[in-house]
Write a protein that holds these residues in place. Structure first.
Motif, short mmCIF file in Angstrom:
data_model
loop_
_atom_site.label_atom_id
_atom_site.label_comp_id
_atom_site.label_asym_id
_atom_site.label_seq_id
_atom_site.Cartn_x
_atom_site.Cartn_y
_atom_site.Cartn_z
N THR A 1 9.68 -1.17 -7.05
CA THR A 1 8.89 -0.75 -8.22
C THR A 1 8.39 0.69 -8.10
OG1 THR A 1 6.98 -1.74 -7.12
CG2 THR A 1 8.08 -3.08 -8.80
N TYR B 1 1.47 -6.69 -6.57
CA TYR B 1 1.64 -7.45 -5.31
C TYR B 1 0.40 -8.20 -4.83
CZ TYR B 1 5.75 -4.62 -5.47
OH TYR B 1 6.91 -4.05 -5.91
N GLY C 1 -0.20 2.71 -1.00
CA GLY C 1 0.43 3.89 -0.41
C GLY C 1 -0.49 4.58 0.59
N LEU D 1 6.87 6.64 1.79
CA LEU D 1 6.17 7.58 2.66
C LEU D 1 5.18 6.85 3.57
CD1 LEU D 1 5.16 11.01 2.52
CD2 LEU D 1 3.17 9.56 2.50
N VAL E 1 -1.11 -1.38 -7.58
CA VAL E 1 -0.49 -2.18 -6.52
C VAL E 1 -1.00 -3.63 -6.62
CG1 VAL E 1 -0.14 -2.38 -4.03
CG2 VAL E 1 -0.31 -0.12 -5.08
N VAL F 1 -2.66 6.91 0.23
CA VAL F 1 -4.05 7.13 -0.17
C VAL F 1 -4.90 5.92 0.23
CG1 VAL F 1 -5.56 7.29 -2.20
CG2 VAL F 1 -3.55 8.76 -2.02
N ILE F 2 -4.42 4.73 -0.13
CA ILE F 2 -5.15 3.51 0.23
C ILE F 2 -5.19 3.35 1.76
CG2 ILE F 2 -4.94 0.97 0.19
CD1 ILE F 2 -6.22 2.04 -2.34
N PRO G 1 8.10 4.61 -8.32
CA PRO G 1 8.67 5.68 -9.15
C PRO G 1 9.58 6.60 -8.31
CG PRO G 1 6.28 5.56 -9.41
CD PRO G 1 6.63 4.65 -8.29
N LYS H 1 8.51 7.83 14.98
CA LYS H 1 7.08 8.14 14.89
C LYS H 1 6.33 7.44 16.03
CE LYS H 1 3.11 9.25 12.43
NZ LYS H 1 2.43 9.46 11.17
N ASP I 1 5.52 6.82 7.54
CA ASP I 1 4.65 7.88 8.07
C ASP I 1 3.19 7.47 8.17
OD1 ASP I 1 3.63 10.28 8.88
OD2 ASP I 1 4.29 11.47 7.17
N SER I 2 2.48 7.43 7.00
CA SER I 2 1.02 7.38 7.08
C SER I 2 0.45 6.10 7.67
CB SER I 2 0.41 7.64 5.69
OG SER I 2 0.89 6.71 4.76
N LYS J 1 -9.78 9.42 -2.11
CA LYS J 1 -9.94 9.60 -0.65
C LYS J 1 -11.18 10.45 -0.43
CE LYS J 1 -6.66 11.08 2.08
NZ LYS J 1 -5.39 11.62 2.62
N ASP K 1 -5.10 5.64 4.12
CA ASP K 1 -6.03 6.60 4.74
C ASP K 1 -7.48 6.23 4.45
OD1 ASP K 1 -3.85 8.00 5.64
OD2 ASP K 1 -4.38 9.90 4.71
N ASN L 1 -8.03 15.91 4.39
CA ASN L 1 -7.76 15.06 5.56
C ASN L 1 -8.54 15.48 6.80
OD1 ASN L 1 -5.90 13.36 4.35
ND2 ASN L 1 -4.19 14.76 4.75
N ASP M 1 -6.71 4.37 -8.79
CA ASP M 1 -5.56 5.06 -8.20
C ASP M 1 -5.86 6.55 -8.08
OD1 ASP M 1 -2.90 5.20 -7.27
OD2 ASP M 1 -2.17 5.81 -9.25
N THR N 1 3.05 0.24 0.87
CA THR N 1 3.95 -0.13 -0.22
C THR N 1 4.70 1.07 -0.81
OG1 THR N 1 2.17 0.08 -1.85
CG2 THR N 1 2.52 -2.11 -0.89
N1 LIG Z 1 -2.42 9.29 7.88
C1 LIG Z 1 -1.31 9.96 8.00
O1 LIG Z 1 -0.75 10.12 9.10
C2 LIG Z 1 -0.66 10.51 6.75
C3 LIG Z 1 0.66 11.01 6.82
C4 LIG Z 1 1.24 11.46 5.63
C5 LIG Z 1 0.54 11.40 4.43
N2 LIG Z 1 -0.73 10.91 4.42
C6 LIG Z 1 -1.49 10.81 3.16
O2 LIG Z 1 -0.81 9.90 2.32
C7 LIG Z 1 -1.13 10.19 0.96
C8 LIG Z 1 0.13 10.15 0.14
O3 LIG Z 1 0.64 8.83 0.21
P1 LIG Z 1 1.67 8.26 -0.86
O4 LIG Z 1 2.76 9.26 -1.04
O5 LIG Z 1 2.01 6.89 -0.46
O6 LIG Z 1 0.86 8.33 -2.23
P2 LIG Z 1 -0.08 7.26 -2.99
O7 LIG Z 1 -0.79 6.39 -2.06
O8 LIG Z 1 -0.89 8.05 -3.95
O9 LIG Z 1 0.98 6.39 -3.79
C9 LIG Z 1 1.78 7.01 -4.77
C10 LIG Z 1 1.71 6.26 -6.10
O10 LIG Z 1 2.51 5.09 -6.03
C11 LIG Z 1 1.75 3.95 -6.43
N3 LIG Z 1 2.32 2.83 -5.68
C12 LIG Z 1 2.11 2.49 -4.39
N4 LIG Z 1 2.94 1.51 -4.04
C13 LIG Z 1 3.69 1.21 -5.13
C14 LIG Z 1 4.73 0.30 -5.39
N5 LIG Z 1 5.23 -0.46 -4.42
N6 LIG Z 1 5.28 0.27 -6.62
C15 LIG Z 1 4.82 1.11 -7.60
N7 LIG Z 1 3.85 2.00 -7.43
C16 LIG Z 1 3.30 2.05 -6.20
C17 LIG Z 1 0.34 4.32 -6.10
O11 LIG Z 1 -0.58 3.55 -6.81
C18 LIG Z 1 0.32 5.79 -6.49
O12 LIG Z 1 0.16 5.92 -7.87
C19 LIG Z 1 -1.82 11.55 0.96
O13 LIG Z 1 -3.20 11.37 0.77
C20 LIG Z 1 -1.56 12.09 2.36
O14 LIG Z 1 -2.60 12.94 2.81
C21 LIG Z 1 -1.33 10.46 5.55
#
Ligand SMILES: NC(=O)c1ccc[n+]([C@@H]2O[C@H](COP(=O)([O-])OP(=O)(O)OC[C@H]3O[C@@H](n4cnc5c(N)ncnc54)[C@H](O)[C@@H]3O)[C@@H](O)[C@H]2O)c1
Length: 362
Positions: free
Chosen positions: A173, A50, A105, A133, A46, A107-108, A175, A227, A137-138, A77, A110, A153, A72, A130
């Motif tokens: 960007t 960005y 995303g 999801l 990221v 992960v960062i 996937p 939400k 959501d998160s 976490k 949380d 979690n 990454d 970014t």
């Molecule tokens: N806190 C909450 O309420 C809550 C809710 C749902 C999920 N979660 C948590 O969220 C996590 C999953 O989040 P996720 O799906 O965003 O996964 P992630 O953070 O792992 O991101 C997915 C991938 O996309 C890459 N990425 C991020 N932004 C990008 C961009 N703009 N362009 C290209 N690549 C990019 C990341 O580096 C990573 O490889 C899990 O740990 C889950 O437990 C938390």
């Protein structure tokens, strides 16, 4: 730019949704009273995409920016990574007033959120999600956490951000698999709370897939509204917030039994369809609604067939996840699209029957 206000008394905050917002972050932080040093926590992927844009938008407004990188991946976490970040914050003399910006995303979000909640008993947190999801959501609702051993979690806090900035342009960007994860959650919001959003998705799915910014902004905005509304009514997850778990009981079991080879969004899609089938079996949900849900999931590129996993293992996983003492479990069921309810009366044998009898037919 669209704005959603999440109202939680003195912990209220805005969610900003629009294209190109990264460059305006400095301005937006000034508007809520920040002006000095800040820390961005992100990962190399990221950052390379960005980091510069965000940094420039901040330094042009007079902020002094430090970027802390973590590798990454979900395995970051952890308490170990959090510990490393505490050291780096301390080396930088971060103070109680120094905001942490979580750029990435879920992960960062949380991990950085957990660090923000605990470092010096809490420093201001800004979520800059970014992934789709993370945007729907998160980043919203204040659940921050790390994993610890088998405890996914489970080491965390409710710690609300001061602002959420969702820049839709960053989704270009992303996937394909990551887009599907977010789309599954958006379909979930429509199913639990907003039939209009469901119809909108049916009409505009091709535009979603081609990343039409107007359509993306609309569905992210409406998901964030749902939400926010649910979190406002039940911040600490003791009642209504459970409806956000629609499809997640069976979905989590599928993720776990497949050793996480079935991705989250795909597992949740099957979980949502299974919950709808259970609702239909119980005579609560009309078959035509089930067919609509199946149709939308299919068009979204999400699975509608159960993967090749042993039903017995799925049931064991649900039992373990829910720490079931009786034969019945808490479950979110569907009355109609846009209308769910929580019940304690779904039996494991019914879940087993629906999963075992799954043949691709609704
Ligand atoms: N806190 C909450 O309420 C809550 C809710 C749902 C999920 N979660 C948590 O969220 C996590 C999953 O989040 P996720 O799906 O965003 O996964 P992630 O953070 O792992 O991101 C997915 C991938 O996309 C890459 N990425 C991020 N932004 C990008 C961009 N703009 N362009 C290209 N690549 C990019 C990341 O580096 C990573 O490889 C899990 O740990 C889950 O437990 C938390």
């Amino acid at each position: 730019m669209r704005k959603v206000r999440l109202r939680l008394g003195s912990n209220s905050y805005n969610i900003h949704i629009g294209s190109g917002l990264l460059t305006q972050t400095g301005q937006q932080l000034k508007e809520i009273g920040f002006s000095d040093r800040l820390v961005i926590i992100t990962n190399p992927i990221v950052e390379s995409l960005y980091g510069d844009t965000l940094k420039q938008g901040l330094t042009s407004q007079g902020f002094k920016v430090t970027i802390l990188e973590v590798p990454d991946g979900e395995e970051q976490k952890s308490l170990e990574t959090a510990g490393r970040l505490y050291n780096e914050l301390s080396n930088f003399y971060a103070e109680r007033t120094t905001p942490i910006l979580a750029l990435g995303g879920g992960v960062i979000g949380d991990l950085a959120g957990f660090v923000a909640a605990t470092y010096l008993r809490g420093v201001p947190l800004i979520q800059i999600p970014t992934t789709l999801l993370a945007q729907v959501d998160s980043s919203i609702g204040g659940k921050v956490a790390v994993n610890h051993g088998q405890l996914k979690n489970k080491i965390g806090a409710f710690y609300q951000p001061r602002l959420v900035i969702s820049d839709i342009a960053t989704l270009r960007t992303l996937p394909q698999g990551e887009l599907s994860d977010g789309l599954a959650e958006i379909i979930k919001y429509a199913v639990i709370r907003d039939k209009g959003l469901f119809t909108y998705l049916e009409r505009n799915l091709d535009q979603v897939k081609s990343l039409d910014e107007g359509v993306l902004e609309e569905i992210i905005f409406r998901s964030a509204e749902i939400k926010a509304e649910v979190v406002e009514k039940d911040e600490k997850d003791s009642g209504l917030r459970n409806i956000l778990n629609y499809g997640h009981t069976i979905g989590h079991a599928i993720e776990s039994v497949s050793d996480f080879k079935v991705e989250h969004g795909r597992a949740i899609a099957i979980g949502m369809l299974a919950a709808a089938r259970i609702s239909n079996e119980l005579g609560i949900l009309d078959k035509s609604e089930l067919i609509r849900l199946k149709g939308l999931l299919k068009r979204a590129g999400l699975p509608i067939e159960i993967p090749n996993l042993e039903v017995e293992k799925l049931i064991q996983s649900i039992k373990h996840d829910k720490k079931i003492l009786r034969e019945k479990i808490r479950f979110v069921l569907l009355k109609s699209i846009g209308n769910v309810f929580i019940t304690d009366e779904v039996s494991l044998s019914l879940i087993e029957q629906v999963l075992a009898g799954w043949n691709g037919e609704t």
